[in-house]
Each structure stands twice: as C-alpha cells, then as structure tokens.
Design an enzyme around this catalytic site. Structure first.
Site, PDB file in Angstrom:
ATOM      1  CG  ASP A   1    -101.486  22.408  15.276  1.00  0.00           C
ATOM      2  OD1 ASP A   1    -101.211  21.223  15.493  1.00  0.00           O
ATOM      3  OD2 ASP A   1    -102.336  23.025  15.934  1.00  0.00           O
TER       4      ASP A   1
ATOM      5  CD  GLU B   1    -108.659  23.917  16.728  1.00  0.00           C
ATOM      6  OE1 GLU B   1    -108.034  22.989  16.191  1.00  0.00           O
ATOM      7  OE2 GLU B   1    -109.198  23.797  17.842  1.00  0.00           O
TER       8      GLU B   1
ATOM      9  CD  GLU C   1    -109.471  18.961  21.095  1.00  0.00           C
ATOM     10  OE1 GLU C   1    -108.382  19.491  20.788  1.00  0.00           O
ATOM     11  OE2 GLU C   1    -110.548  19.245  20.536  1.00  0.00           O
TER      12      GLU C   1
ATOM     13  CD  GLU D   1    -100.288  16.710  21.151  1.00  0.00           C
ATOM     14  OE1 GLU D   1     -99.741  17.812  20.994  1.00  0.00           O
ATOM     15  OE2 GLU D   1    -101.326  16.389  20.535  1.00  0.00           O
TER      16      GLU D   1
END
Ligand code: HMH
Length: 277
Positions: A102, A143, A196, A266
């Site tokens: 990620d 992040e 998101e 995803e």
C-alpha cells in the site's frame, strides 16, 4: 443514443465475498445487513415513486450506482482481508504484505491526486472543490509519514527492495490512465471518491461495535476509519454527485465504468494482500 453496452455487469470472480469463508457470526452479521439493505431499498423505491409525483426527492447518482452494483461494492468493502482484521483472525504476514504494497500504491496515488487538482482548476464550476482535494493531498502527505513509522514498527522494509505485485502494478497503471488530460474531471473525481471511500468503509467496519480487531491494528483502522476521514469522503462524494448530475450521458457512463474498475482493483488489491493470485 450511442451504443448501450458500456456498462459491464460486475463479473469479476472476486466481486462477491464468498460466504463460505466467513465465520457464522460474520454470516449472520452480513445477512442482517442484507435485510437492512432490502428494507432500505424498499424505502428508496417509495421515495422514487414520490419523486415521480412531486418531483421533490432526489437520490444522488452515486447512491443509485451503489445500489445497482451492490455486490461488487460489498466485495470491496467487506473483503475477507477486512473481515479477518475485524474478527481478529488476520494472518500477520498478510497484514505486512498489505502495508508494504500500500505504501507503493499511495506513492502512485500522489500524482493521480495532483492530476485531479489540475482538472479541478481547469474544469470545476465551484472553487471550493480545490480546497477539498488539496485537503486530501495533505492527508496523503501524513499517510506517507505514517507508513514509514508503521513499517518500522512491524519490521517491514519500505525501500526499493519491495517489489510491487502484479495487482498493484495494474492498479497503478489504471491510476496513470486516469491522469490523461483527456479524462474528464467528473470521471477522475468519481474515481478519487471511490478509492478513498472503499478504505473508509472497510476500516470503519473494523472499529464498529462488536468488532474484535486486535489492538495493534486499531491505529491502521483509525487512519481511514475515523470520523474526519468519513466527512472528507462525503465532501468528495458531494462534488462527484454535483458533477454527475450535470454531466452528459456519455460522461456519466464513463464515470460508472470507472467506478466499477476501481472496485475491481480494490478487490484484487485485498486478494493480493492475502497472498492470492
Ligand atoms: C489500495 N486503495 C488502496 N490504498 C489506499 N491507501 C486507498 C485506497 C485509500 O487512500
């Protein structure tokens, strides 16, 4: 009218969370949700009828799509990877794999968000869009720092040593295709919201009452599952909905196909994190 085939049915083999992989409690929880949803759909149908008569109620385009493509959406937001965090059975190697991959994805997400800012600047009919997107960019800045700290905590190396997995590369290539100036702002902002929102919905689930998320994973869930991130996702959704309402049929179709692609990517990303192919 152009060709009418543009919307593929959600055919991904991974679009649905296989029930057989869930514990009984999860199955009950999920079937409870389905009932809630049915109830909700009936209410929404009522509203639709009212709308016909009074022209008052107006469901946004995105909520309509989420109903239409619900199985795929549930596949992305209640994936076995997420369910395993939520019930505490997560394989920690899978978690570490996700963390490293990620980080690579979020780095590729930066230029994508930058491209959305450019499109907002050129095409938006509302100057406040820019602030919302810029706020998102700031969150991504945090992040990246967070990934570094978290990786250190788990003993995951984040340098070039990590090789992006195929699914990750595919997803990053897809992001890159959306950076093309030919891709409309409406399409790009829909994708941005969806990317998101999947994380927000997934990780918020692991923080809900009754979840057995291990304490050491709670910070991760809070990163995307917190209320402020939820509000930010709602702001993105409002922008996307406002644009979709005004868009041409052709542009709206493109945005819908793009949403489906995001959801499929995803699902693949979670599959990859679990060690699947
Ligand atoms: C794969 N999707 C993926 N990674 C993320 N960090 C997000 C969405 C949300 O930012």
């Amino acid at each position: 009218m152009g060709p009418s085939l543009l919307i593929p049915e959600p055919t991904t083999q991974n679009g649905q969370t296989p029930l057989c992989k869930l514990s009984l409690t999860e199955q009950n929880r999920r079937s409870g949700e389905e009932e809630d949803f049915e109830q909700q759909s009936m209410e929404e149908e009522e509203k639709e009828k009212e709308k016909g008569e009074t022209g008052v109620e107006d469901e946004g385009v995105i909520d309509t799509w989420l109903r239409k493509h619900r199985l795929l959406y549930v596949g992305a937001t209640r994936h076995p990877f997420i369910l395993s965090i939520d019930d505490g059975t997560i394989d920690i190697f899978a978690f570490k794999r996700w963390l490293g991959q990620d980080y690579i994805f979020v780095r590729a997400f930066v230029p994508f968000v930058a491209s959305v800012i450019v499109k907002a600047w050129k095409e938006s009919d509302d100057s406040s869009d820019m602030e919302v997107i810029l706020g998102g960019m700031a969150a991504i800045n945090d992040e990246l720092e967070w990934f570094k700290k978290e990786a250190f905590k788990w003993g995951v190396k984040l340098s070039e040593i990590i090789v992006p997995q195929e699914q990750n590369k595919d997803y990053c290539r897809f992001l890159e295709s959306l950076m093309n100036p030919d891709v409309e702002y409406t399409v790009a902002i829909t994708a941005f919201w969806a990317i998101e929102a999947v994380y927000q919905e997934s990780f918020a689930f692991c923080l809900a009452a009754g979840s057995r998320t291990p304490p050491e994973l709670k910070v991760t869930c809070q990163r995307w599952g917190n209320e402020e991130f939820g509000k930010y996702c709602s702001s993105l959704k409002n922008i996307a909905d406002r644009r979709l309402k005004k868009a041409s049929d052709d542009e709206r179709k493109k945005a819908e196909v793009t949403l489906l692609s995001v959801l499929e990517h995803e699902v693949e990303f979670w599959n990859m994190s679990r060690g699947g192919t």
